[in-house]
Scaffold this active site. Structure first.
Site, PDB file in Angstrom:
ATOM      1  CG  ASP A 150      -2.047  -1.018   1.164  1.00  0.00           C
ATOM      2  OD1 ASP A 150      -1.974  -1.828   0.195  1.00  0.00           O
ATOM      3  OD2 ASP A 150      -2.434  -1.577   2.203  1.00  0.00           O
ATOM      4  NE  ARG A 151       1.171   7.660  -3.193  1.00  0.00           N
ATOM      5  CZ  ARG A 151       1.218   8.586  -4.564  1.00  0.00           C
ATOM      6  NH1 ARG A 151      -0.069   8.431  -5.160  1.00  0.00           N
ATOM      7  NH2 ARG A 151       2.064   9.362  -4.839  1.00  0.00           N
TER       8      ARG A 151
END
Length: 234
Positions: A71-72
């Protein structure tokens, strides 16, 4: 088992943890996206391509295969394939769960149990890019299993080590939140304030696997982000 922890930074501020002819493993920073998306921001895959092109003076396009993602707002280990020979073999390793991935998570509220196995059925809502955890099987729900253990208790937080049996959308984030222990900085899943850099305190700490070409046992550990709370975890 071979263990490599190699620190290297180039002009793109890329930290390379391991590299050979077939594989490159980097320590992802918070905010980096692994692969291009609708934001149009330069993805980590392109940064790695630039690094390879510059380092080896490669003419033309550089081959790079995306093996898995984070995830970012998450930090830590991301592996890419440098050759078309390695990519399907690495994909198979992940698909057959022949890699051991360990995550560290800092949570505000310590779980009731110092160690446990969590079982939920997760359902993703694409409208808000969020998953919901259910204790019983539901229609369209995907079974999610993780194991956690408490590594350290800090003044205001608790450090957990997490391993996954399944790889679901936002799995660690939603499952820990479901037991009342949201990850530090994770507004999406119930933490009360963001981290200053927009990250969440979830770090892909360690990756162990057998090299698909050389058959060598590889053990990679990613340094923690430079942050006062993370520093207190060491």
């Amino acid at each position: 088992m071979s263990k490599f922890v190699v620190k290297h930074s180039d002009k793109n501020n890329l930290q390379v943890l391991y590299e050979d002819n077939h594989i490159i493993i980097v320590n992802k920073r918070a905010g980096d996206i692994v692969q291009g998306d609708k934001t149009g921001d330069k993805p980590l895959s392109e940064v790695v391509k630039s690094y390879i092109k510059d380092k080896y003076n490669k003419p033309g396009k550089v081959y790079l295969g995306v093996v898995h993602r984070l995830d970012r707002p998450t930090t830590g280990i991301v592996m890419f394939a440098k050759t078309s020979k390695a990519l399907p073999r690495l994909n198979k390793l992940f698909a057959e769960k022949k890699t051991n991935k360990t995550y560290w998570a800092i949570v505000k509220n310590p779980p009731v149990k110092t160690e446990d196995t969590l079982l939920h059925w997760l359902k993703k809502n694409p409208k808000n890019n969020k998953s919901a955890a259910h204790h019983k099987e539901i229609s369209d729900g995907k079974k999610a299993i993780l194991h956690y253990t408490t590594l350290k208790t800090l003044d205001n937080y608790t450090l957990l080590e997490v391993t996954l049996e399944t790889g679901r959308h936002h799995q660690i984030r939603v499952q820990l939140a479901s037991i009342g222990s949201p990850i530090k900085g994770d507004l999406k899943y119930g933490f009360n304030r963001s981290n200053p850099d927009g990250s969440i305190s979830l770090h892909a700490r360690r990756l162990q696997f057998v090299h698909p070409v050389s058959n060598e046992a590889i053990d990679i550990e990613a340094p923690l982000p430079e942050d006062a709370v993370w520093n207190a975890c060491l």
